[in-house]
Design an enzyme around this catalytic site. Structure first.
Site, PDB file in Angstrom:
ATOM      1  N   ASP A   1     -49.791  35.613 -19.383  1.00 35.37           N
ATOM      2  CA  ASP A   1     -50.837  36.125 -20.286  1.00 35.37           C
ATOM      3  C   ASP A   1     -51.422  35.084 -21.259  1.00 35.37           C
ATOM      4  O   ASP A   1     -51.533  35.342 -22.468  1.00 35.37           O
ATOM      5  CB  ASP A   1     -50.305  37.324 -21.097  1.00 35.37           C
ATOM      6  CG  ASP A   1     -49.859  38.488 -20.225  1.00 35.37           C
ATOM      7  OD1 ASP A   1     -49.963  38.378 -18.979  1.00 35.37           O
ATOM      8  OD2 ASP A   1     -49.400  39.500 -20.765  1.00 35.37           O
TER       9      ASP A   1
ATOM     10  N   LYS B   1     -51.955  42.957 -14.476  1.00 34.74           N
ATOM     11  CA  LYS B   1     -51.033  44.060 -14.808  1.00 34.74           C
ATOM     12  C   LYS B   1     -51.595  44.878 -15.952  1.00 34.74           C
ATOM     13  O   LYS B   1     -52.486  44.407 -16.662  1.00 34.74           O
ATOM     14  CB  LYS B   1     -49.663  43.487 -15.176  1.00 34.74           C
ATOM     15  CG  LYS B   1     -49.729  42.590 -16.407  1.00 34.74           C
ATOM     16  CD  LYS B   1     -48.412  41.931 -16.692  1.00 34.74           C
ATOM     17  CE  LYS B   1     -48.474  41.064 -17.925  1.00 34.74           C
ATOM     18  NZ  LYS B   1     -48.770  41.773 -19.176  1.00 34.74           N
TER      19      LYS B   1
ATOM     20  N   CYS C   1     -44.317  40.344 -23.314  1.00 40.23           N
ATOM     21  CA  CYS C   1     -44.499  40.117 -21.876  1.00 40.23           C
ATOM     22  C   CYS C   1     -43.619  39.001 -21.329  1.00 40.23           C
ATOM     23  O   CYS C   1     -43.151  39.088 -20.199  1.00 40.23           O
ATOM     24  CB  CYS C   1     -45.977  39.887 -21.582  1.00 40.23           C
ATOM     25  SG  CYS C   1     -46.904  41.421 -21.880  1.00 40.23           S
TER      26      CYS C   1
HETATM   27  C1  VGL Z   1     -48.602  41.786 -24.555  1.00 35.93           C
HETATM   28  C2  VGL Z   1     -48.624  43.438 -26.125  1.00 35.93           C
HETATM   29  C3  VGL Z   1     -49.490  44.177 -25.358  1.00 35.93           C
HETATM   30  C4  VGL Z   1     -48.095  40.433 -24.133  1.00 35.93           C
HETATM   31  C5  VGL Z   1     -49.472  42.521 -23.772  1.00 35.93           C
HETATM   32  O1  VGL Z   1     -48.760  39.762 -23.324  1.00 35.93           O
HETATM   33  O2  VGL Z   1     -47.013  40.032 -24.610  1.00 35.93           O
HETATM   34  N1  VGL Z   1     -48.179  42.262 -25.726  1.00 35.93           N
HETATM   35  N2  VGL Z   1     -49.908  43.708 -24.185  1.00 35.93           N
END
Ligand code: VGL
Ligand code: ZN
Length: 207
Positions: free
Chosen positions: A9, A107, A152
């Site tokens: 991410d 995702k 994540c």
């Molecule tokens: C994430 C919170 C919500 C992350 C993704 O990538 O850690 N955190 N969605």
């Protein structure tokens, strides 16, 4: 057997200026870029939510960012709108060397469930395909980088260990949210206890 670098991410919304900015999230990018030449397999995950996603406070009447709700028995944090499909915030950060990425897994696409891990939705009912892909490439060891350490990154590492992958966390190539001040520290301890090897990016230069 092969190894892979995993980029969790590394998207605009998780970097300064983004809607769910991680402190110093952008500082990992030069480090991540600098270790890419050690790997032939570089796999990125991308948080990729529909605008009506259940994890957004805006989609839950009366809820504020940071509130917790129960969702089918799983605690769900209420997040600001982030990584909405086909928006700038969901794009990989433009200083990231995306030309080296060999495979991308998206995702969080099901509006009814969140997906912190790159492998499974939070309810473990559906898979992204990452595990099968790693197996198809004979990859048995992964090196994890990205955002955020306490969400994540953590869930991706824990699932990888459960699935039997040898898992390394590159500690200087991750940054966390820290809703509570010790969340990142606890996440690192939890990953280590589950069997992750904590390494530094500079350790990769020694082999
Ligand atoms: C994430 C919170 C919500 C992350 C993704 O990538 O850690 N955190 N969605
Ligand atoms: Zn998300």
């Amino acid at each position: 057997m092969n190894k892979a670098l995993i980029l969790v991410d590394i998207q605009n919304d998780f970097c300064p200026g983004g809607s769910l900015a991680v402190n110093d999230g952008d500082k990992i990018i030069p480090i991540v870029n600098s270790i890419m030449n050690k790997f032939e397999n570089i796999i990125a995950t991308q948080d990729w939510h529909p605008i009506n996603h259940i994890s957004f406070a805006s989609n839950n009447e009366g809820k504020n960012v940071g509130d917790l709700i129960q969702l089918n028995g799983i605690t769900q944090v209420m997040w600001p709108n982030h990584c909405v499909q086909d928006t700038k915030g969901a794009e990989f950060v433009d200083t990231l060397n995306i030309s080296k990425i060999t495979k991308i897994f998206q995702k969080g696409t099901n509006k009814n469930v969140d997906s912190y891990s790159g492998f499974f939705d939070n309810d473990h009912q559906s898979e992204t395909g990452l595990s099968d892909y790693l197996k198809s490439q004979n990859i048995n060891e992964i090196y994890v980088t990205g955002l955020a350490t306490d969400y994540c990154v953590k869930y991706t590492v824990l699932d990888a260990l459960n699935l039997g992958f040898k898992t390394n966390l590159i500690i200087d190539a991750v940054k966390g949210v820290n809703l509570n001040h010790d969340d990142v520290e606890n996440a690192i301890k939890e990953m280590e206890k589950a069997g992750a090897k904590i390494i530094k990016s500079t350790d990769l230069n020694m082999n």
